[in-house]
Design an enzyme around this catalytic site. Structure first.
Site, PDB file in Angstrom:
ATOM      1  N   ARG A 223       0.861  -1.048   0.023  1.00 17.83           N
ATOM      2  CA  ARG A 223      -0.114  -0.109   0.103  1.00 17.83           C
ATOM      3  C   ARG A 223       0.998   1.261  -0.040  1.00 17.83           C
ATOM      4  NH1 ARG A 223      -3.372  -2.841  -1.702  1.00 17.83           N
ATOM      5  NH2 ARG A 223      -5.401  -3.429  -0.736  1.00 17.83           N
ATOM      6  N   HIS A 271      -1.015   0.485  -9.915  1.00 18.67           N
ATOM      7  CA  HIS A 271      -1.655  -0.807  -9.048  1.00 18.67           C
ATOM      8  C   HIS A 271      -2.305  -1.977  -9.632  1.00 18.67           C
ATOM      9  CE1 HIS A 271      -3.919  -1.050  -4.852  1.00 18.67           C
ATOM     10  NE2 HIS A 271      -3.616  -2.304  -5.486  1.00 18.67           N
TER      11      HIS A 271
HETATM   12  P1  NAP Z   1      -1.668 -11.858   4.797  1.00 19.73           P
HETATM   13  O1  NAP Z   1      -1.651 -12.972   4.248  1.00 19.73           O
HETATM   14  O2  NAP Z   1      -2.415 -11.267   5.951  1.00 19.73           O
HETATM   15  O3  NAP Z   1      -0.278 -11.544   5.214  1.00 19.73           O
HETATM   16  C1  NAP Z   1       0.331 -10.445   6.098  1.00 19.73           C
HETATM   17  C2  NAP Z   1       1.749 -10.892   6.364  1.00 19.73           C
HETATM   18  O4  NAP Z   1       2.410  -9.536   7.089  1.00 19.73           O
HETATM   19  C3  NAP Z   1       1.776 -11.867   7.581  1.00 19.73           C
HETATM   20  O5  NAP Z   1       2.862 -12.706   7.454  1.00 19.73           O
HETATM   21  C4  NAP Z   1       1.816 -11.079   8.780  1.00 19.73           C
HETATM   22  O6  NAP Z   1       2.677 -11.805  10.042  1.00 19.73           O
HETATM   23  C5  NAP Z   1       2.836  -9.953   8.381  1.00 19.73           C
HETATM   24  N1  NAP Z   1       2.596  -8.744   9.336  1.00 19.73           N
HETATM   25  C6  NAP Z   1       1.475  -8.102   9.678  1.00 19.73           C
HETATM   26  N2  NAP Z   1       1.866  -7.006  10.447  1.00 19.73           N
HETATM   27  C7  NAP Z   1       2.952  -6.973  10.635  1.00 19.73           C
HETATM   28  C8  NAP Z   1       4.058  -6.444  11.495  1.00 19.73           C
HETATM   29  N3  NAP Z   1       3.377  -5.432  12.309  1.00 19.73           N
HETATM   30  N4  NAP Z   1       5.287  -6.671  11.685  1.00 19.73           N
HETATM   31  C9  NAP Z   1       5.654  -7.624  10.931  1.00 19.73           C
HETATM   32  N5  NAP Z   1       5.087  -8.492   9.990  1.00 19.73           N
HETATM   33  C10 NAP Z   1       3.550  -8.272  10.072  1.00 19.73           C
HETATM   34  O7  NAP Z   1      -1.810 -10.785   3.634  1.00 19.73           O
HETATM   35  P2  NAP Z   1      -1.507 -11.143   2.089  1.00 19.73           P
HETATM   36  O8  NAP Z   1      -2.744 -11.738   1.464  1.00 19.73           O
HETATM   37  O9  NAP Z   1      -0.091 -11.640   1.827  1.00 19.73           O
HETATM   38  O10 NAP Z   1      -1.772  -9.583   1.416  1.00 19.73           O
HETATM   39  C11 NAP Z   1      -0.455  -8.508   1.867  1.00 19.73           C
HETATM   40  C12 NAP Z   1      -0.857  -7.171   1.228  1.00 19.73           C
HETATM   41  O11 NAP Z   1      -0.567  -7.345  -0.073  1.00 19.73           O
HETATM   42  C13 NAP Z   1      -2.227  -7.019   1.345  1.00 19.73           C
HETATM   43  O12 NAP Z   1      -2.828  -6.481   2.825  1.00 19.73           O
HETATM   44  C14 NAP Z   1      -2.441  -5.918   0.211  1.00 19.73           C
HETATM   45  O13 NAP Z   1      -2.280  -4.510   0.788  1.00 19.73           O
HETATM   46  C15 NAP Z   1      -1.331  -5.826  -0.634  1.00 19.73           C
HETATM   47  N6  NAP Z   1      -1.909  -6.501  -1.960  1.00 19.73           N
HETATM   48  C16 NAP Z   1      -1.261  -5.702  -3.147  1.00 19.73           C
HETATM   49  C17 NAP Z   1      -1.775  -5.925  -4.308  1.00 19.73           C
HETATM   50  C18 NAP Z   1      -1.227  -5.051  -5.512  1.00 19.73           C
HETATM   51  O14 NAP Z   1      -1.807  -5.407  -6.518  1.00 19.73           O
HETATM   52  N7  NAP Z   1      -0.361  -4.176  -5.459  1.00 19.73           N
HETATM   53  C19 NAP Z   1      -2.689  -7.166  -4.628  1.00 19.73           C
HETATM   54  C20 NAP Z   1      -2.804  -7.964  -3.493  1.00 19.73           C
HETATM   55  C21 NAP Z   1      -2.549  -7.432  -2.243  1.00 19.73           C
HETATM   56  P3  NAP Z   1       2.300 -13.266  10.419  1.00 19.73           P
HETATM   57  O15 NAP Z   1       2.366 -14.245   9.550  1.00 19.73           O
HETATM   58  O16 NAP Z   1       2.902 -13.371  11.873  1.00 19.73           O
HETATM   59  O17 NAP Z   1       0.769 -12.863  10.865  1.00 19.73           O
HETATM   60  C1  GLV Z   2      -5.027  -5.279  -4.178  1.00 17.04           C
HETATM   61  O1  GLV Z   2      -4.692  -4.288  -3.708  1.00 17.04           O
HETATM   62  C2  GLV Z   2      -5.656  -6.094  -3.059  1.00 17.04           C
HETATM   63  O2  GLV Z   2      -5.757  -5.728  -1.931  1.00 17.04           O
HETATM   64  O3  GLV Z   2      -6.141  -7.261  -3.434  1.00 17.04           O
END
Ligand code: NAP
Ligand code: GLV
Length: 308
Positions: A223, A271
């Site tokens: 983000r 994005h």
């Molecule tokens: P997720 O499965 O919830 O994983 C989040 C990870 O971040 C987990 O490993 C978590 O640790 C870690 N984390 C959270 N807070 C933390 C902190 N304070 N300190 C250290 N580690 C921390 O999320 P995801 O599905 O992988 O997605 C991640 C993000 O990618 C989304 O929230 C979104 O903003 C972004 N995204 C972007 C796009 C794009 O097109 N640019 C597309 C999709 C998603 P734990 O494992 O210990 O809980």
């Molecule tokens: C995209 O940014 C998502 O959160 O899936």
């Protein structure tokens, strides 16, 4: 009972069509044309107008249309008993793996320099960085981060990962919350895949950039608010960071007057790192809709307290 799709500046018809393709009996409505607000029990949201959910007194659950829920968590008008879920599907991981691998390879193979040189018909070879000597450090080892880590590792990069709780993944050095400095010192290509929460807002700042290994690069696909924009410009200008690939921004679309546009050391994408596929998302949404109506556990429910 109805299922409501709510989004601003996004066409929700492909999502409605895919939901109806799975089950034509579901009553699907697209905001703002809602015939009977009291029938709405489940909503799907992306960039919703604040307060909009106040209009649906029987709402029980909201699914984000993407992986992130940072658009839902801060909305205090969503009652605490309304459950939140998010999209976790294979294609989101696959696309993110492709995006980060491509970006990392472009960084070490000087792709940006060759684009610029081609415009001037300049034939200037550059040494490229050996990938086996470059450590990619992934902040956030969740659904996306851990998939990206494995993809980079099989492609010959050294990989380490940082998350709240320490992970055990073969061939990848992992660090927990208390080991951020150790993780940063090892990292050359920093990839942010953290959720946006009160703890991670502004985490990509000058103090953090100073702790990275040399040379240092940044890929932010999480983000825009994770990044302190003026700190990145300072870090690029002073050589602390060689190049940044940015897919997300605090203000989207990135305004035409934004200083990032004119910088050679910044690669901008709008994005698109990983886009929600309507067919895959519809199948998860229908599954969760049915689970909600049957009183079953929801898939990929978000911990509202934790913020992700
Ligand atoms: P997720 O499965 O919830 O994983 C989040 C990870 O971040 C987990 O490993 C978590 O640790 C870690 N984390 C959270 N807070 C933390 C902190 N304070 N300190 C250290 N580690 C921390 O999320 P995801 O599905 O992988 O997605 C991640 C993000 O990618 C989304 O929230 C979104 O903003 C972004 N995204 C972007 C796009 C794009 O097109 N640019 C597309 C999709 C998603 P734990 O494992 O210990 O809980
Ligand atoms: C995209 O940014 C998502 O959160 O899936």
């Amino acid at each position: 009972m109805s299922l409501l799709l709510v989004a601003q500046n996004r066409d929700m018809k492909p999502f409605r069509d895919e939901i109806l393709e799975i089950d034509s009996n579901i009553d699907v409505e697209i905001w703002p044309a809602v015939s009977k607000p009291e029938r709405v029990q489940f909503a799907v949201a992306w960039n919703h107008p604040k307060q909009v959910f106040r209009q649906y007194p029987n709402l029980k659950a909201i699914s984000s249309l993407g992986a992130g829920v940072d658009h839902l968590i801060p909305d205090e008008s969503i009652p605490q008993q309304v459950r939140l879920t998010r999209v976790v599907v294979p294609s989101l991981k696959e696309q993110m793996c492709d995006f980060v691998l491509t970006s990392a390879l472009n960084l070490i193979r000087n792709t940006q320099a060759y684009h610029t040189q081609q415009q001037r018909a300049d034939w200037i070879p550059h040494q490229h960085l050996p990938k086996e000597e470059m450590t990619v450090g992934i902040m956030g080892m969740g659904e996306l981060g851990s998939a990206v880590a494995s993809r980079l590792q099989v492609n010959g990069f050294r990989v380490c990962g940082w998350s709240r709780s320490k992970k055990e993944i073969d061939g990848i050095d992992t660090y927990d919350n208390g080991q951020l400095d150790d993780f940063l010192n090892k990292t050359h290509i920093l990839v942010c895949l953290l959720p946006l929460t009160s703890q991670t807002d502004g985490i990509l700042d000058l103090d953090l950039f100073k702790k990275l290994g040399k040379p240092a690069f940044l890929i932010n696909a999480a983000r825009g608010e994770h990044l302190v924009e003026e700190d990145l410009i300072y870090a690029l200008d002073t050589g602390l960071i060689n190049h940044a690939v940015l897919d997300v921004f605090t203000e989207e679309p990135l305004p035409g007057s934004h200083p990032f546009w004119g910088r050679k050391k910044i690669t901008i994408t709008p994005h698109i790192a990983s886009l929600t596929d309507p067919k895959e998302a519809a199948s998860l949404i229908v599954e969760n809709y049915k689970r909600l109506l049957s009183g079953m556990e929801l898939l990929h429910e978000v911990d509202r307290e934790r913020g992700y």
